[in-house]
Design a protein around this motif. Structure first.
Motif, mmCIF file in Angstrom:
data_model
loop_
_atom_site.group_PDB
_atom_site.id
_atom_site.type_symbol
_atom_site.label_atom_id
_atom_site.label_comp_id
_atom_site.label_asym_id
_atom_site.label_seq_id
_atom_site.Cartn_x
_atom_site.Cartn_y
_atom_site.Cartn_z
ATOM 1 N N ARG A 1 0.825 -1.218 0.000
ATOM 2 C CA ARG A 1 0.000 0.000 0.000
ATOM 3 C C ARG A 1 0.855 1.263 0.000
ATOM 4 O O ARG A 1 0.535 2.242 -0.671
ATOM 5 C CB ARG A 1 -0.969 -0.034 1.157
ATOM 6 C CG ARG A 1 -2.019 -1.132 0.912
ATOM 7 C CD ARG A 1 -2.942 -1.353 2.037
ATOM 8 N NE ARG A 1 -3.942 -0.302 2.148
ATOM 9 C CZ ARG A 1 -4.908 -0.319 3.037
ATOM 10 N NH1 ARG A 1 -5.020 -1.332 3.875
ATOM 11 N NH2 ARG A 1 -5.778 0.658 3.096
ATOM 12 N N ALA A 2 1.956 1.236 0.736
ATOM 13 C CA ALA A 2 2.862 2.393 0.756
ATOM 14 C C ALA A 2 3.475 2.606 -0.622
ATOM 15 O O ALA A 2 3.560 3.737 -1.106
ATOM 16 C CB ALA A 2 3.950 2.195 1.808
ATOM 17 N N GLN A 3 3.882 1.512 -1.272
ATOM 18 C CA GLN A 3 4.498 1.625 -2.593
ATOM 19 C C GLN A 3 3.492 2.139 -3.627
ATOM 20 O O GLN A 3 3.834 2.957 -4.479
ATOM 21 C CB GLN A 3 5.086 0.292 -3.043
ATOM 22 C CG GLN A 3 5.899 0.390 -4.314
ATOM 23 C CD GLN A 3 7.078 1.333 -4.172
ATOM 24 O OE1 GLN A 3 7.907 1.161 -3.292
ATOM 25 N NE2 GLN A 3 7.160 2.334 -5.030
ATOM 26 N N GLU A 4 2.256 1.669 -3.549
ATOM 27 C CA GLU A 4 1.218 2.166 -4.465
ATOM 28 C C GLU A 4 1.020 3.669 -4.291
ATOM 29 O O GLU A 4 0.945 4.412 -5.278
ATOM 30 C CB GLU A 4 -0.100 1.428 -4.222
ATOM 31 C CG GLU A 4 -0.078 -0.021 -4.652
ATOM 32 C CD GLU A 4 -1.285 -0.816 -4.162
ATOM 33 O OE1 GLU A 4 -1.369 -2.008 -4.545
ATOM 34 O OE2 GLU A 4 -2.120 -0.289 -3.402
ATOM 35 N N ALA A 5 0.949 4.125 -3.041
ATOM 36 C CA ALA A 5 0.782 5.562 -2.777
ATOM 37 C C ALA A 5 2.021 6.329 -3.239
ATOM 38 O O ALA A 5 1.911 7.400 -3.854
ATOM 39 C CB ALA A 5 0.513 5.800 -1.300
ATOM 40 N N ALA A 6 3.205 5.792 -2.956
ATOM 41 C CA ALA A 6 4.451 6.454 -3.365
ATOM 42 C C ALA A 6 4.519 6.589 -4.883
ATOM 43 O O ALA A 6 4.924 7.635 -5.399
ATOM 44 C CB ALA A 6 5.655 5.683 -2.839
ATOM 45 N N ASP A 7 4.107 5.547 -5.593
ATOM 46 C CA ASP A 7 4.108 5.598 -7.064
ATOM 47 C C ASP A 7 3.150 6.677 -7.567
ATOM 48 O O ASP A 7 3.474 7.414 -8.501
ATOM 49 C CB ASP A 7 3.725 4.240 -7.657
ATOM 50 C CG ASP A 7 4.802 3.184 -7.454
ATOM 51 O OD1 ASP A 7 5.949 3.532 -7.098
ATOM 52 O OD2 ASP A 7 4.476 1.991 -7.627
ATOM 53 N N ARG A 8 1.977 6.774 -6.940
ATOM 54 C CA ARG A 8 0.986 7.777 -7.329
ATOM 55 C C ARG A 8 1.486 9.191 -7.050
ATOM 56 O O ARG A 8 1.322 10.097 -7.863
ATOM 57 C CB ARG A 8 -0.311 7.548 -6.544
ATOM 58 C CG ARG A 8 -1.509 7.231 -7.319
ATOM 59 C CD ARG A 8 -2.803 7.146 -6.534
ATOM 60 N NE ARG A 8 -2.741 6.786 -5.129
ATOM 61 C CZ ARG A 8 -2.674 5.543 -4.645
ATOM 62 N NH1 ARG A 8 -2.631 4.521 -5.480
ATOM 63 N NH2 ARG A 8 -2.644 5.309 -3.357
#
Length: 190
Positions: free
Chosen positions: A51-58
């Motif tokens: 979830r952190a990586q998805e948010a970071a990518d966004r």
């Protein structure tokens, strides 16, 4: 801690945990081992990382410098340390946390995950154009933005002040997710 000897004298299994200087992931692993739920602990850590990586990518923050600020929490003011559990969560999102500048270390009145300073020192101690407020919500952001003592800060002038969530004073799996969701929503709305 004052009752530890009494508890142990009763033969009760005891585990002492300190959330102030340990990542929530390390804490989850410790609790997983103690409760024979190591696989579940690893699952939660993996879920958080995803979830952190998805948010970071966004968000694509790419090391955006930020200062963590404890603003008027029970009348105290502080700057977050760059190796705190809160900093680890923000770094997972792509922030680079800037700690209290060296020249203000002598003004620190108390240390934990935060370096506590006087309100008068606060504006000089905030060096970044992005401020993330600890244990805060939208009301706290507005109070910070409307504080005349802070009016000249670039973060205030650019309105780059964000709440980390009310439960961010301690970091566990749930509060870490709340931090990510809160900041993801605020920064995506820019």
């Amino acid at each position: 801690m004052p009752y530890l000897a009494e508890v142990e004298a009763q033969g009760l299994p005891t585990l002492i945990l300190d959330y102030s200087d340990t990542s929530w992931q390390a804490m989850a692993r410790t609790l997983g081992r103690a409760t024979d739920r190591e696989a579940e602990a690893e699952d939660v850590i993996h879920n958080f990382e995803t979830r952190a990586q998805e948010a970071a990518d966004r968000l694509a923050l790419n090391g955006r410098p930020a200062t963590i600020v404890g603003y008027d929490i029970a009348g105290t003011y502080s700057i977050g340390r760059d190796h705190s559990p809160q900093a680890e969560v923000l770094e997972a999102l792509g922030f680079a946390i800037t700690p209290l500048p060296e020249e203000f270390k002598s003004a620190v009145t108390r240390v934990s995950n935060m370096d506590f300073i006087s309100r008068e020192t606060l504006s000089a101690a905030i060096t970044e154009e992005t401020v993330i407020l600890l244990s805060a919500d939208a009301k706290d952001v507005e109070a910070f933005l409307n504080d005349p003592l802070l009016a000249n800060l670039p973060a205030v002038q650019k309105r780059q002040v964000y709440a980390m969530g009310l439960s961010s004073f301690r970091v566990d799996y749930y509060s870490a997710l709340e931090m990510i969701e809160t900041l993801d929503a605020a920064l995506s709305a820019e």
